[in-house]
Design a protein around this motif. Structure first.
Motif, PDB file in Angstrom:
ATOM      1  N   MET A   1       0.853  -1.205   0.000  1.00 22.61           N
ATOM      2  CA  MET A   1       0.000   0.000   0.000  1.00 22.61           C
ATOM      3  C   MET A   1       0.885   1.250   0.000  1.00 22.61           C
ATOM      4  O   MET A   1       1.837   1.326   0.762  1.00 22.61           O
ATOM      5  CB  MET A   1      -0.908   0.000   1.231  1.00 22.61           C
ATOM      6  CG  MET A   1      -1.844   1.213   1.303  1.00 22.61           C
ATOM      7  SD  MET A   1      -2.935   1.185   2.754  1.00 22.61           S
ATOM      8  CE  MET A   1      -3.916  -0.255   2.384  1.00 22.61           C
ATOM      9  N   GLN A   2       0.555   2.192  -0.834  1.00 25.50           N
ATOM     10  CA  GLN A   2       1.351   3.401  -0.935  1.00 25.50           C
ATOM     11  C   GLN A   2       0.999   4.353   0.196  1.00 25.50           C
ATOM     12  O   GLN A   2      -0.162   4.499   0.565  1.00 25.50           O
ATOM     13  CB  GLN A   2       1.094   4.073  -2.284  1.00 25.50           C
ATOM     14  CG  GLN A   2       1.552   3.238  -3.466  1.00 25.50           C
ATOM     15  CD  GLN A   2       1.053   3.808  -4.778  1.00 25.50           C
ATOM     16  OE1 GLN A   2       0.440   4.853  -4.802  1.00 25.50           O
ATOM     17  NE2 GLN A   2       1.319   3.107  -5.861  1.00 25.50           N
ATOM     18  N   ASP A   3       2.035   5.040   0.747  1.00 24.71           N
ATOM     19  CA  ASP A   3       1.758   5.997   1.793  1.00 24.71           C
ATOM     20  C   ASP A   3       1.397   7.352   1.181  1.00 24.71           C
ATOM     21  O   ASP A   3       1.444   7.547  -0.039  1.00 24.71           O
ATOM     22  CB  ASP A   3       2.944   6.108   2.752  1.00 24.71           C
ATOM     23  CG  ASP A   3       4.230   6.549   2.039  1.00 24.71           C
ATOM     24  OD1 ASP A   3       4.141   7.234   1.018  1.00 24.71           O
ATOM     25  OD2 ASP A   3       5.320   6.186   2.518  1.00 24.71           O
ATOM     26  N   ARG A   4       1.054   8.285   2.048  1.00 25.04           N
ATOM     27  CA  ARG A   4       0.563   9.594   1.591  1.00 25.04           C
ATOM     28  C   ARG A   4       1.634  10.341   0.800  1.00 25.04           C
ATOM     29  O   ARG A   4       1.329  10.968  -0.222  1.00 25.04           O
ATOM     30  CB  ARG A   4       0.113  10.411   2.799  1.00 25.04           C
ATOM     31  CG  ARG A   4      -0.474  11.775   2.447  1.00 25.04           C
ATOM     32  CD  ARG A   4      -1.120  12.414   3.672  1.00 25.04           C
ATOM     33  NE  ARG A   4      -1.625  13.724   3.355  1.00 25.04           N
ATOM     34  CZ  ARG A   4      -0.929  14.840   3.453  1.00 25.04           C
ATOM     35  NH1 ARG A   4       0.345  14.788   3.846  1.00 25.04           N
ATOM     36  NH2 ARG A   4      -1.471  16.017   3.155  1.00 25.04           N
ATOM     37  N   THR A   5       2.888  10.283   1.261  1.00 30.48           N
ATOM     38  CA  THR A   5       3.960  11.006   0.573  1.00 30.48           C
ATOM     39  C   THR A   5       4.196  10.432  -0.821  1.00 30.48           C
ATOM     40  O   THR A   5       4.418  11.174  -1.789  1.00 30.48           O
ATOM     41  CB  THR A   5       5.265  10.941   1.385  1.00 30.48           C
ATOM     42  OG1 THR A   5       5.024  11.467   2.694  1.00 30.48           O
ATOM     43  CG2 THR A   5       6.356  11.758   0.719  1.00 30.48           C
ATOM     44  N   THR A   6       4.127   9.106  -0.950  1.00 30.00           N
ATOM     45  CA  THR A   6       4.291   8.479  -2.261  1.00 30.00           C
ATOM     46  C   THR A   6       3.174   8.901  -3.203  1.00 30.00           C
ATOM     47  O   THR A   6       3.417   9.198  -4.376  1.00 30.00           O
ATOM     48  CB  THR A   6       4.315   6.944  -2.124  1.00 30.00           C
ATOM     49  OG1 THR A   6       5.374   6.558  -1.255  1.00 30.00           O
ATOM     50  CG2 THR A   6       4.523   6.293  -3.479  1.00 30.00           C
TER      51      THR A   6
ATOM     52  N   MET B   1      11.935   6.323  -2.397  1.00 33.48           N
ATOM     53  CA  MET B   1      10.573   6.144  -2.903  1.00 33.48           C
ATOM     54  C   MET B   1      10.576   5.944  -4.414  1.00 33.48           C
ATOM     55  O   MET B   1       9.840   5.093  -4.943  1.00 33.48           O
ATOM     56  CB  MET B   1       9.709   7.352  -2.514  1.00 33.48           C
ATOM     57  CG  MET B   1       9.323   7.381  -1.051  1.00 33.48           C
ATOM     58  SD  MET B   1       8.153   8.718  -0.656  1.00 33.48           S
ATOM     59  CE  MET B   1       9.254  10.134  -0.658  1.00 33.48           C
ATOM     60  N   LEU B   2      11.402   6.715  -5.118  1.00 37.73           N
ATOM     61  CA  LEU B   2      11.484   6.569  -6.568  1.00 37.73           C
ATOM     62  C   LEU B   2      11.998   5.189  -6.953  1.00 37.73           C
ATOM     63  O   LEU B   2      11.526   4.595  -7.927  1.00 37.73           O
ATOM     64  CB  LEU B   2      12.392   7.660  -7.151  1.00 37.73           C
ATOM     65  CG  LEU B   2      11.815   9.078  -7.187  1.00 37.73           C
ATOM     66  CD1 LEU B   2      12.903  10.080  -7.552  1.00 37.73           C
ATOM     67  CD2 LEU B   2      10.653   9.172  -8.181  1.00 37.73           C
ATOM     68  N   ALA B   3      12.948   4.677  -6.182  1.00 38.54           N
ATOM     69  CA  ALA B   3      13.485   3.342  -6.462  1.00 38.54           C
ATOM     70  C   ALA B   3      12.384   2.289  -6.332  1.00 38.54           C
ATOM     71  O   ALA B   3      12.284   1.378  -7.164  1.00 38.54           O
ATOM     72  CB  ALA B   3      14.640   3.030  -5.513  1.00 38.54           C
ATOM     73  N   ARG B   4      11.548   2.424  -5.283  1.00 36.17           N
ATOM     74  CA  ARG B   4      10.453   1.463  -5.102  1.00 36.17           C
ATOM     75  C   ARG B   4       9.430   1.586  -6.227  1.00 36.17           C
ATOM     76  O   ARG B   4       8.949   0.582  -6.763  1.00 36.17           O
ATOM     77  CB  ARG B   4       9.775   1.690  -3.746  1.00 36.17           C
ATOM     78  CG  ARG B   4      10.632   1.293  -2.542  1.00 36.17           C
ATOM     79  CD  ARG B   4       9.769   1.147  -1.293  1.00 36.17           C
ATOM     80  NE  ARG B   4       9.110   2.404  -0.941  1.00 36.17           N
ATOM     81  CZ  ARG B   4       9.641   3.312  -0.128  1.00 36.17           C
ATOM     82  NH1 ARG B   4      10.849   3.118   0.397  1.00 36.17           N
ATOM     83  NH2 ARG B   4       8.976   4.409   0.158  1.00 36.17           N
ATOM     84  N   LEU B   5       9.095   2.820  -6.581  1.00 38.77           N
ATOM     85  CA  LEU B   5       8.120   3.034  -7.655  1.00 38.77           C
ATOM     86  C   LEU B   5       8.660   2.534  -8.993  1.00 38.77           C
ATOM     87  O   LEU B   5       7.911   2.044  -9.836  1.00 38.77           O
ATOM     88  CB  LEU B   5       7.758   4.520  -7.745  1.00 38.77           C
ATOM     89  CG  LEU B   5       6.962   5.090  -6.562  1.00 38.77           C
ATOM     90  CD1 LEU B   5       6.839   6.605  -6.684  1.00 38.77           C
ATOM     91  CD2 LEU B   5       5.578   4.456  -6.488  1.00 38.77           C
ATOM     92  N   HIS B   6       9.961   2.682  -9.182  1.00 45.57           N
ATOM     93  CA  HIS B   6      10.588   2.191 -10.415  1.00 45.57           C
ATOM     94  C   HIS B   6      10.526   0.668 -10.475  1.00 45.57           C
ATOM     95  O   HIS B   6      10.241   0.082 -11.529  1.00 45.57           O
ATOM     96  CB  HIS B   6      12.043   2.676 -10.472  1.00 45.57           C
ATOM     97  CG  HIS B   6      12.716   2.394 -11.771  1.00 45.57           C
ATOM     98  ND1 HIS B   6      13.729   1.468 -11.910  1.00 45.57           N
ATOM     99  CD2 HIS B   6      12.518   2.904 -13.017  1.00 45.57           C
ATOM    100  CE1 HIS B   6      14.121   1.420 -13.169  1.00 45.57           C
ATOM    101  NE2 HIS B   6      13.402   2.285 -13.852  1.00 45.57           N
ATOM    102  N   GLU B   7      10.760   0.012  -9.347  1.00 43.45           N
ATOM    103  CA  GLU B   7      10.656  -1.446  -9.292  1.00 43.45           C
ATOM    104  C   GLU B   7       9.230  -1.901  -9.581  1.00 43.45           C
ATOM    105  O   GLU B   7       9.019  -2.956 -10.192  1.00 43.45           O
ATOM    106  CB  GLU B   7      11.089  -1.947  -7.911  1.00 43.45           C
ATOM    107  CG  GLU B   7      12.589  -1.844  -7.652  1.00 43.45           C
ATOM    108  CD  GLU B   7      12.959  -2.336  -6.267  1.00 43.45           C
ATOM    109  OE1 GLU B   7      12.034  -2.752  -5.524  1.00 43.45           O
ATOM    110  OE2 GLU B   7      14.161  -2.303  -5.932  1.00 43.45           O
ATOM    111  N   ASP B   8       8.255  -1.102  -9.156  1.00 45.23           N
ATOM    112  CA  ASP B   8       6.844  -1.437  -9.391  1.00 45.23           C
ATOM    113  C   ASP B   8       6.377  -1.060 -10.792  1.00 45.23           C
ATOM    114  O   ASP B   8       5.222  -1.317 -11.154  1.00 45.23           O
ATOM    115  CB  ASP B   8       5.955  -0.723  -8.358  1.00 45.23           C
ATOM    116  CG  ASP B   8       6.181  -1.249  -6.939  1.00 45.23           C
ATOM    117  OD1 ASP B   8       6.669  -2.388  -6.808  1.00 45.23           O
ATOM    118  OD2 ASP B   8       5.874  -0.519  -5.979  1.00 45.23           O
TER     119      ASP B   8
END
Length: 219
Positions: A1-6, A38-45
């Protein structure tokens, strides 16, 4: 689940386009290290990607942007179902039936927009309120003025994009509605278009010279 900042980061990339990690950190009020994580996680997703751009002497800057999957995180108003319905209307009733459906939608939208905008004085007030209406409909719209004084209406998201790809008459219909509600004294041109590969739709709205207005009124 993505947090508010993401979620705020995804929203910022959606509204403001490609940005560096440093710019995102400044905009979100968090540290550059946290943004990069956060960008690294979003990039992986698969939600964001990047391009390196050398703007001056030195190391290139990395600009992050949303992928198609990232754009898919925003509301689409059941666009897939809408596209299927449009295809079914065309198959059952032909192109004439589809034209009648779009014409009916255009008339209904035009009536709603006119009711909202007619009490307002001046093009600027109408453009600003039109942006508010479109935002409420899911277009993430905003209004401003450029250096020439022209009004700019930007839609950072298209909740009917899937349907519009299947039936581009929907896009032409919306442009005609804008022209009708803002009146014959303005000229509207779309200079960025999501369906042509842009990240947003953008319209330039200019007031016609007085002599052209008088000619239009005579017609």
């Amino acid at each position: 689940m993505q947090d508010r900042t993401t979620n705020r980061m995804l929203y910022s990339l959606k509204v403001s386009g490609p940005q560096t990690a440093a710019a995102l950190a400044d905009r979100l009020g968090v540290t550059p290290v946290a943004v990069r994580q956060m960008l690294a996680r979003l990039h992986e997703d698969g939600l964001v990607d990047f391009e390196d751009s050398r703007e001056s002497v030195g190391r290139p800057k990395r600009f992050w942007h949303l992928t198609n999957a990232g754009n898919g995180q925003f509301p689409d108003n059941h666009a897939g179902l809408t596209a299927d319905i449009l295809a079914s209307v065309s198959a059952v009733f032909g192109d004439d039936g589809l034209d009648r459906l779009i014409s009916h939608r255009e008339k209904t939208t035009l009536t709603q927009y006119r009711t909202a905008l007619e009490p307002l004085d001046g093009v600027e007030a109408k453009v600003n309120h039109l942006a508010e209406i479109r935002s409420a409909e899911g277009y993430m719209a905003e209004a401003s003025r450029d250096e020439s004084g022209a009004f700019i209406l930007i839609e950072n998201h298209c909740p009917i994009c899937v349907a519009a790809r299947a039936c581009q008459k929907l896009c032409r219909s919306e442009l005609e509605v804008f022209q009708a509600v803002l009146g014959p004294n303005v000229e509207i041109k779309r200079f960025e278009h999501i369906l042509k590969g842009a990240r947003r739709c953008a319209y330039r709205i200019t007031e016609k010279p007085k002599n052209e207005r008088q000619f239009a009124m005579k017609l």
